[in-house]
Enzyme design. Structure first.
Site, short mmCIF file in Angstrom:
data_model
loop_
_atom_site.label_atom_id
_atom_site.label_comp_id
_atom_site.label_asym_id
_atom_site.label_seq_id
_atom_site.Cartn_x
_atom_site.Cartn_y
_atom_site.Cartn_z
N CYS A 86 -11.00 2.99 0.27
CA CYS A 86 -9.58 3.27 0.44
C CYS A 86 -9.18 2.50 1.69
O CYS A 86 -9.91 2.54 2.70
CB CYS A 86 -9.35 4.78 0.64
SG CYS A 86 -7.67 5.19 1.16
N THR A 87 -8.06 1.80 1.64
CA THR A 87 -7.72 0.93 2.76
C THR A 87 -7.32 1.71 4.02
O THR A 87 -7.19 1.14 5.09
CB THR A 87 -6.61 -0.06 2.37
OG1 THR A 87 -5.50 0.68 1.82
CG2 THR A 87 -7.11 -1.05 1.35
N HIS A 88 -7.15 3.02 3.88
CA HIS A 88 -6.92 3.85 5.07
C HIS A 88 -8.22 4.09 5.85
O HIS A 88 -8.20 4.39 7.04
CB HIS A 88 -6.36 5.22 4.69
CG HIS A 88 -4.89 5.22 4.39
ND1 HIS A 88 -4.35 4.63 3.28
CD2 HIS A 88 -3.85 5.77 5.08
CE1 HIS A 88 -3.03 4.81 3.28
NE2 HIS A 88 -2.71 5.51 4.36
N CYS A 123 -4.44 -1.67 -1.73
CA CYS A 123 -4.66 -0.25 -1.93
C CYS A 123 -5.65 -0.12 -3.08
O CYS A 123 -5.44 -0.72 -4.15
CB CYS A 123 -3.33 0.41 -2.28
SG CYS A 123 -3.47 2.11 -2.86
N ASN A 124 -6.71 0.61 -2.87
CA ASN A 124 -7.73 0.76 -3.92
C ASN A 124 -7.20 1.55 -5.10
O ASN A 124 -7.47 1.22 -6.26
CB ASN A 124 -8.96 1.46 -3.35
CG ASN A 124 -9.70 0.59 -2.35
OD1 ASN A 124 -10.63 -0.12 -2.71
ND2 ASN A 124 -9.26 0.62 -1.10
N THR A 125 -6.45 2.61 -4.81
CA THR A 125 -5.93 3.45 -5.88
C THR A 125 -5.01 2.62 -6.78
O THR A 125 -5.11 2.68 -8.01
CB THR A 125 -5.14 4.63 -5.27
OG1 THR A 125 -5.92 5.23 -4.23
CG2 THR A 125 -4.83 5.68 -6.31
N TYR A 170 -0.94 8.22 -2.78
CA TYR A 170 -1.08 7.85 -4.19
C TYR A 170 -2.27 8.58 -4.83
O TYR A 170 -2.28 8.81 -6.04
CB TYR A 170 -1.35 6.34 -4.31
CG TYR A 170 -0.17 5.42 -4.16
CD1 TYR A 170 1.12 5.90 -3.92
CD2 TYR A 170 -0.35 4.04 -4.28
CE1 TYR A 170 2.19 5.02 -3.79
CE2 TYR A 170 0.72 3.16 -4.16
CZ TYR A 170 1.99 3.64 -3.91
OH TYR A 170 3.04 2.77 -3.80
N GLY A 171 -3.26 8.88 -4.00
CA GLY A 171 -4.55 9.38 -4.49
C GLY A 171 -4.49 10.55 -5.46
O GLY A 171 -5.22 10.57 -6.45
N GLU A 209 -3.58 8.92 8.35
CA GLU A 209 -2.13 8.83 8.59
C GLU A 209 -1.75 9.66 9.82
O GLU A 209 -0.99 9.23 10.67
CB GLU A 209 -1.34 9.29 7.36
CG GLU A 209 -1.41 8.34 6.17
CD GLU A 209 -0.27 7.31 6.12
OE1 GLU A 209 0.81 7.57 6.65
OE2 GLU A 209 -0.49 6.22 5.56
N ASP A 235 0.88 -1.17 0.00
CA ASP A 235 0.00 0.00 0.00
C ASP A 235 0.92 1.23 0.00
O ASP A 235 2.14 1.10 0.13
CB ASP A 235 -0.89 -0.01 1.25
CG ASP A 235 -1.77 1.24 1.37
OD1 ASP A 235 -2.49 1.54 0.41
OD2 ASP A 235 -1.72 1.92 2.41
N SER A 236 0.30 2.40 -0.08
CA SER A 236 1.10 3.62 -0.04
C SER A 236 1.59 3.94 1.37
O SER A 236 2.38 4.85 1.54
CB SER A 236 0.27 4.78 -0.57
OG SER A 236 -0.84 4.97 0.28
N1 DGL Z 1 -4.75 3.37 0.87
C1 DGL Z 1 -4.83 3.76 -0.48
C2 DGL Z 1 -6.12 3.34 -1.13
O1 DGL Z 1 -6.67 2.35 -0.73
C3 DGL Z 1 -4.41 5.09 -0.96
C4 DGL Z 1 -4.19 6.23 -0.08
C5 DGL Z 1 -3.31 7.22 -0.80
O2 DGL Z 1 -2.11 6.95 -0.83
O3 DGL Z 1 -3.82 8.20 -1.36
O4 DGL Z 1 -6.59 3.96 -2.06
#
Ligand code: DGL
Length: 276
Positions: A194-196, A66-68, A35-36, A145, A3-4
């Site tokens: 988003c996994t966050h 990570c979804n992105t 990453y978004g 974060e 993931d990011s």
């Molecule tokens: N956790 C990531 C996701 O699931 C991305 C968060 C990010 O880096 O913008 O999309």
């Protein structure tokens, strides 16, 4: 898995629950988080790079936690790598399609994920009668974060006990701005795309209300991994004691170890720095 940053550890946590004998190699690409806001092409490049690194380490399956990164690079990764690659968008879409009763589903995700249309496509592929309302909530990545880092801070005005993430009162206002319009769309299901975001479940749930089911893809994704390993007869030997390994591209390995342990919900041993 990768993931990011810390977010993918919410998926790692579910995977460790579902498959307690499997060893996990986790890469948090903290140096390039978030990453978004990046282009899908750029994130696709990261997926190729980190995936190749994991494959070279001998993993038997890659999870893009990570979804992105899933939206940007899953198909390319599946074509490139010699091992199965699992993303998190399709599992989340499936869980949402199963959960909704009124067939009105909200999706919150990063800007890149929303722009890719990956969730809308995946949900409507399962049930074309579902109406999907998507909103980019980029500041939630930063809040998650930061919240993980601040949880060790002094006074906690509002804490999600489940994830031990600190939520500043000001974050509530941001959450309301993002989520009120979705609430007015009469959704009964909201995908945390988003996994966050599972780290902010208390904050998000508090705004959308109890009638809205919150979906995270982590558990479904862990089940997908289990099914693939079963089909390939590739489970670790019964009784195998897992040995998890954690890597970060960020400079501060100690920080990753201490905050990552909170998200993974198990103590993380050593974390090594890698340059990609
Ligand atoms: N956790 C990531 C996701 O699931 C991305 C968060 C990010 O880096 O913008 O999309």
């Amino acid at each position: 898995m990768f993931d990011s940053g810390f977010g993918g550890l919410t998926v790692a946590c579910e995977l460790a629950k579902e498959l307690p004998e499997e060893s996990i190699v986790y890469v948090g690409d903290s140096a390039r988080c978030p990453y978004g806001p990046r282009s899908l092409d750029e994130v696709d490049g990261f997926v190729q790079q980190i995936g190749a690194w994991l494959v070279a380490r001998g993993v038997k399956l890659v999870v893009i936690a990570c979804n992105t990164a899933t939206a940007a690079g899953l198909a390319h990764a599946q074509r490139t790598f010699p091992v199965p690659v699992v993303g998190v968008v399709e599992p989340g879409a499936r869980a949402a399609a199963h959960a909704t009763r009124n067939r009105r589903v909200g999706v919150i995700a990063t800007r890149a994920t929303v722009d890719s249309g990956a969730y809308t496509d995946a949900i409507r592929h399962l049930d074309a009668g579902i109406t999907v309302f998507s909103t980019a909530t980029p500041r939630f990545v930063e809040i998650a974060e930061q919240g993980v880092r601040m949880a060790e801070g002094p006074i906690e005005n509002y804490t999600s006990l489940a994830s031990k993430v600190y939520i500043r009162p000001a974050f509530q206002e941001i959450a309301r701005e993002y989520l009120e319009p979705l609430r007015r769309c009469d959704i009964d299901t909201l995908v945390l795309g988003c996994t966050h975001f599972p780290l902010l479940k208390a904050l998000i749930g508090g705004v959308v209300g109890r009638d809205v089911t919150l979906i995270s893809s982590a558990r479904e994704a862990a089940r997908d991994v289990s099914e693939i390993l079963a089909r390939r007869q590739a489970f670790a030997a019964p009784g195998h004691v897992p040995c998890h390994e954690f890597f970060t591209t960020g400079a501060d390995v100690e920080e990753f170890r201490s905050f990552g342990s909170r998200v993974f919900r198990h103590p993380i041993g050593d974390v090594a720095h890698i340059d990609l």
